[in-house]
Design a protein around this motif. Structure first.
Motif, PDB file in Angstrom:
ATOM      1  N   LYS A   1      10.900   6.948  -4.121  1.00 20.29           N
ATOM      2  CA  LYS A   1      11.021   6.848  -2.668  1.00 20.29           C
ATOM      3  C   LYS A   1      10.587   8.148  -1.995  1.00 20.29           C
ATOM      4  CE  LYS A   1      14.505   5.309   0.618  1.00 20.29           C
ATOM      5  NZ  LYS A   1      15.897   4.909   0.768  1.00 20.29           N
ATOM      6  N   PHE A   2      11.006   9.269  -2.537  1.00 21.39           N
ATOM      7  CA  PHE A   2      10.653  10.568  -1.982  1.00 21.39           C
ATOM      8  C   PHE A   2       9.149  10.812  -2.066  1.00 21.39           C
ATOM      9  CE2 PHE A   2       9.922  15.128  -2.626  1.00 21.39           C
ATOM     10  CZ  PHE A   2      10.397  15.615  -1.414  1.00 21.39           C
ATOM     11  N   CYS A   3       8.552  10.541  -3.218  1.00 18.10           N
ATOM     12  CA  CYS A   3       7.107  10.793  -3.404  1.00 18.10           C
ATOM     13  C   CYS A   3       6.267   9.902  -2.493  1.00 18.10           C
ATOM     14  CB  CYS A   3       6.719  10.577  -4.861  1.00 18.10           C
ATOM     15  SG  CYS A   3       7.325  11.860  -5.958  1.00 18.10           S
ATOM     16  N   VAL A   4       6.620   8.638  -2.397  1.00 21.11           N
ATOM     17  CA  VAL A   4       5.852   7.732  -1.549  1.00 21.11           C
ATOM     18  C   VAL A   4       5.959   8.149  -0.084  1.00 21.11           C
ATOM     19  CG1 VAL A   4       5.718   5.360  -0.707  1.00 21.11           C
ATOM     20  CG2 VAL A   4       5.896   5.804  -3.142  1.00 21.11           C
ATOM     21  N   ARG A   5       7.149   8.565   0.336  1.00 27.88           N
ATOM     22  CA  ARG A   5       7.330   9.005   1.721  1.00 27.88           C
ATOM     23  C   ARG A   5       6.528  10.275   2.001  1.00 27.88           C
ATOM     24  NH1 ARG A   5      12.803   8.337   4.809  1.00 27.88           N
ATOM     25  NH2 ARG A   5      12.256   6.280   4.055  1.00 27.88           N
ATOM     26  N   MET A   6       6.498  11.219   1.037  1.00 26.62           N
ATOM     27  CA  MET A   6       5.733  12.453   1.235  1.00 26.62           C
ATOM     28  C   MET A   6       4.230  12.161   1.279  1.00 26.62           C
ATOM     29  SD  MET A   6       7.638  15.043   1.674  1.00 26.62           S
ATOM     30  CE  MET A   6       8.826  14.045   2.528  1.00 26.62           C
ATOM     31  N   ILE A   7       3.766  11.257   0.443  1.00 33.26           N
ATOM     32  CA  ILE A   7       2.348  10.895   0.455  1.00 33.26           C
ATOM     33  C   ILE A   7       1.984  10.218   1.771  1.00 33.26           C
ATOM     34  CG2 ILE A   7       0.638   9.359  -0.595  1.00 33.26           C
ATOM     35  CD1 ILE A   7       1.986   9.990  -3.297  1.00 33.26           C
ATOM     36  N   ALA A   8       2.856   9.350   2.274  1.00 38.47           N
ATOM     37  CA  ALA A   8       2.588   8.673   3.544  1.00 38.47           C
ATOM     38  C   ALA A   8       2.568   9.668   4.698  1.00 38.47           C
ATOM     39  CB  ALA A   8       3.640   7.596   3.795  1.00 38.47           C
ATOM     40  N   GLN A   9       3.486  10.635   4.700  1.00 35.88           N
ATOM     41  CA  GLN A   9       3.484  11.644   5.759  1.00 35.88           C
ATOM     42  C   GLN A   9       2.258  12.530   5.668  1.00 35.88           C
ATOM     43  OE1 GLN A   9       7.135  13.829   5.656  1.00 35.88           O
ATOM     44  NE2 GLN A   9       8.301  12.200   6.637  1.00 35.88           N
ATOM     45  N   PHE A  10       1.862  12.900   4.465  1.00 42.11           N
ATOM     46  CA  PHE A  10       0.665  13.724   4.280  1.00 42.11           C
ATOM     47  C   PHE A  10      -0.574  12.992   4.773  1.00 42.11           C
ATOM     48  CE2 PHE A  10      -2.892  15.135   1.596  1.00 42.11           C
ATOM     49  CZ  PHE A  10      -2.934  16.459   1.970  1.00 42.11           C
ATOM     50  N   GLU A  11      -0.669  11.723   4.447  1.00 43.94           N
ATOM     51  CA  GLU A  11      -1.814  10.937   4.898  1.00 43.94           C
ATOM     52  C   GLU A  11      -1.843  10.820   6.419  1.00 43.94           C
ATOM     53  OE1 GLU A  11      -3.791   6.534   4.194  1.00 43.94           O
ATOM     54  OE2 GLU A  11      -1.927   7.054   3.204  1.00 43.94           O
ATOM     55  N   ALA A  12      -0.695  10.647   7.033  1.00 48.73           N
ATOM     56  CA  ALA A  12      -0.631  10.560   8.492  1.00 48.73           C
ATOM     57  C   ALA A  12      -1.016  11.889   9.139  1.00 48.73           C
ATOM     58  CB  ALA A  12       0.769  10.149   8.930  1.00 48.73           C
ATOM     59  N   GLN A  13      -0.612  12.990   8.549  1.00 42.84           N
ATOM     60  CA  GLN A  13      -0.963  14.293   9.104  1.00 42.84           C
ATOM     61  C   GLN A  13      -2.439  14.615   8.889  1.00 42.84           C
ATOM     62  OE1 GLN A  13       1.839  16.900   7.242  1.00 42.84           O
ATOM     63  NE2 GLN A  13       3.512  16.304   8.610  1.00 42.84           N
ATOM     64  N   MET A  14      -3.018  14.146   7.798  1.00 43.84           N
ATOM     65  CA  MET A  14      -4.438  14.407   7.549  1.00 43.84           C
ATOM     66  C   MET A  14      -5.323  13.572   8.471  1.00 43.84           C
ATOM     67  SD  MET A  14      -4.720  16.837   5.549  1.00 43.84           S
ATOM     68  CE  MET A  14      -6.426  16.827   5.095  1.00 43.84           C
ATOM     69  N   ASN A  15      -4.774  12.552   9.088  1.00 45.76           N
ATOM     70  CA  ASN A  15      -5.538  11.755  10.040  1.00 45.76           C
ATOM     71  C   ASN A  15      -6.021  12.623  11.195  1.00 45.76           C
ATOM     72  OD1 ASN A  15      -6.682   9.634  11.408  1.00 45.76           O
ATOM     73  ND2 ASN A  15      -4.753   8.935  12.261  1.00 45.76           N
ATOM     74  N   SER A  16      -5.191  13.546  11.660  1.00 47.55           N
ATOM     75  CA  SER A  16      -5.609  14.427  12.754  1.00 47.55           C
ATOM     76  C   SER A  16      -6.721  15.364  12.299  1.00 47.55           C
ATOM     77  CB  SER A  16      -4.416  15.226  13.279  1.00 47.55           C
ATOM     78  OG  SER A  16      -3.882  16.032  12.257  1.00 47.55           O
ATOM     79  N   VAL A  17      -6.693  15.797  11.048  1.00 47.12           N
ATOM     80  CA  VAL A  17      -7.761  16.654  10.529  1.00 47.12           C
ATOM     81  C   VAL A  17      -9.068  15.871  10.463  1.00 47.12           C
ATOM     82  CG1 VAL A  17      -8.532  17.981   8.531  1.00 47.12           C
ATOM     83  CG2 VAL A  17      -6.144  18.086   9.243  1.00 47.12           C
TER      84      VAL A  17
ATOM     85  N   ILE B   1      12.890   0.125   3.014  1.00 45.65           N
ATOM     86  CA  ILE B   1      13.509  -1.121   2.552  1.00 45.65           C
ATOM     87  C   ILE B   1      12.779  -1.669   1.333  1.00 45.65           C
ATOM     88  CG2 ILE B   1      13.891  -3.549   3.167  1.00 45.65           C
ATOM     89  CD1 ILE B   1      14.505  -2.538   6.018  1.00 45.65           C
ATOM     90  N   ARG B   2      11.466  -1.642   1.366  1.00 42.37           N
ATOM     91  CA  ARG B   2      10.690  -2.163   0.232  1.00 42.37           C
ATOM     92  C   ARG B   2      10.918  -1.329  -1.025  1.00 42.37           C
ATOM     93  NH1 ARG B   2      10.619  -5.102   3.968  1.00 42.37           N
ATOM     94  NH2 ARG B   2       9.026  -6.591   4.529  1.00 42.37           N
ATOM     95  N   LEU B   3      10.995  -0.013  -0.867  1.00 39.77           N
ATOM     96  CA  LEU B   3      11.240   0.832  -2.036  1.00 39.77           C
ATOM     97  C   LEU B   3      12.663   0.666  -2.565  1.00 39.77           C
ATOM     98  CD1 LEU B   3       9.348   4.057  -0.990  1.00 39.77           C
ATOM     99  CD2 LEU B   3       8.686   2.416  -2.737  1.00 39.77           C
ATOM    100  N   ASP B   4      13.623   0.442  -1.678  1.00 35.92           N
ATOM    101  CA  ASP B   4      14.989   0.173  -2.121  1.00 35.92           C
ATOM    102  C   ASP B   4      15.064  -1.134  -2.909  1.00 35.92           C
ATOM    103  OD1 ASP B   4      16.103   2.472  -1.127  1.00 35.92           O
ATOM    104  OD2 ASP B   4      16.717   1.565   0.772  1.00 35.92           O
ATOM    105  N   ILE B   5      14.321  -2.137  -2.461  1.00 38.30           N
ATOM    106  CA  ILE B   5      14.283  -3.410  -3.193  1.00 38.30           C
ATOM    107  C   ILE B   5      13.661  -3.215  -4.564  1.00 38.30           C
ATOM    108  CG2 ILE B   5      13.206  -5.702  -3.229  1.00 38.30           C
ATOM    109  CD1 ILE B   5      13.605  -5.765  -0.174  1.00 38.30           C
ATOM    110  N   LEU B   6      12.569  -2.458  -4.633  1.00 43.11           N
ATOM    111  CA  LEU B   6      11.918  -2.184  -5.914  1.00 43.11           C
ATOM    112  C   LEU B   6      12.855  -1.422  -6.852  1.00 43.11           C
ATOM    113  CD1 LEU B   6       9.300  -2.316  -7.586  1.00 43.11           C
ATOM    114  CD2 LEU B   6       8.674  -0.130  -6.561  1.00 43.11           C
ATOM    115  N   GLY B   7      13.563  -0.438  -6.313  1.00 42.18           N
ATOM    116  CA  GLY B   7      14.521   0.312  -7.131  1.00 42.18           C
ATOM    117  C   GLY B   7      15.680  -0.552  -7.592  1.00 42.18           C
ATOM    118  N   GLY B   8      16.149  -1.427  -6.721  1.00 45.99           N
ATOM    119  CA  GLY B   8      17.229  -2.338  -7.106  1.00 45.99           C
ATOM    120  C   GLY B   8      16.808  -3.289  -8.204  1.00 45.99           C
ATOM    121  N   LEU B   9      15.583  -3.775  -8.125  1.00 45.58           N
ATOM    122  CA  LEU B   9      15.081  -4.661  -9.185  1.00 45.58           C
ATOM    123  C   LEU B   9      14.944  -3.922 -10.510  1.00 45.58           C
ATOM    124  CD1 LEU B   9      12.396  -6.725  -7.229  1.00 45.58           C
ATOM    125  CD2 LEU B   9      14.640  -7.486  -8.043  1.00 45.58           C
ATOM    126  N   THR B  10      14.524  -2.668 -10.455  1.00 41.70           N
ATOM    127  CA  THR B  10      14.428  -1.860 -11.677  1.00 41.70           C
ATOM    128  C   THR B  10      15.808  -1.667 -12.292  1.00 41.70           C
ATOM    129  OG1 THR B  10      12.519  -0.696 -10.771  1.00 41.70           O
ATOM    130  CG2 THR B  10      13.641   0.341 -12.615  1.00 41.70           C
TER     131      THR B  10
END
Length: 102
Positions: free
Chosen positions: A62-78, A18-27
């Protein structure tokens, strides 16, 4: 209890979306306002190109931020495995334990 973690991740993902959609809409709104303000100065084809590219940049952001967030969450287990392997003492083997401890 396992579903609580999944629901929490899903809610956090939707919050981020939702936050990224708002940012994109403002752009996109900013580019549309610039297009209207400079309609006699900048050709309409350039403004259409800028607006269509802003839609693509919004999707890419939106895609890049989501991939970075998923990568960070997966690296938490490491990180957790590294912590346990370096900072937590190993237990003894069962044959090394006393009868009372078993």
């Amino acid at each position: 209890s396992n579903t609580i973690a999944g629901i929490t991740i899903s809610i956090a993902s939707e919050w981020l979306s939702i936050r990224l959609d708002i940012l994109g809409g403002l752009t996109n709104l900013f580019i549309a306002i610039v297009a209207l303000a400079t309609r006699n100065f900048i050709p309409a084809s350039f403004m259409a190109l800028a607006l269509s590219n802003s839609f693509q940049v919004t999707f890419l952001l939106k895609f890049c931020v989501r991939m970075i967030a998923q990568f960070e969450a997966q690296m938490n287990s490491v990180e957790r495995v590294m912590y346990y392997s370096q900072n937590v003492e190993q237990e003894g083997l069962p044959d090394e334990l006393d009868e009372k401890e078993i």
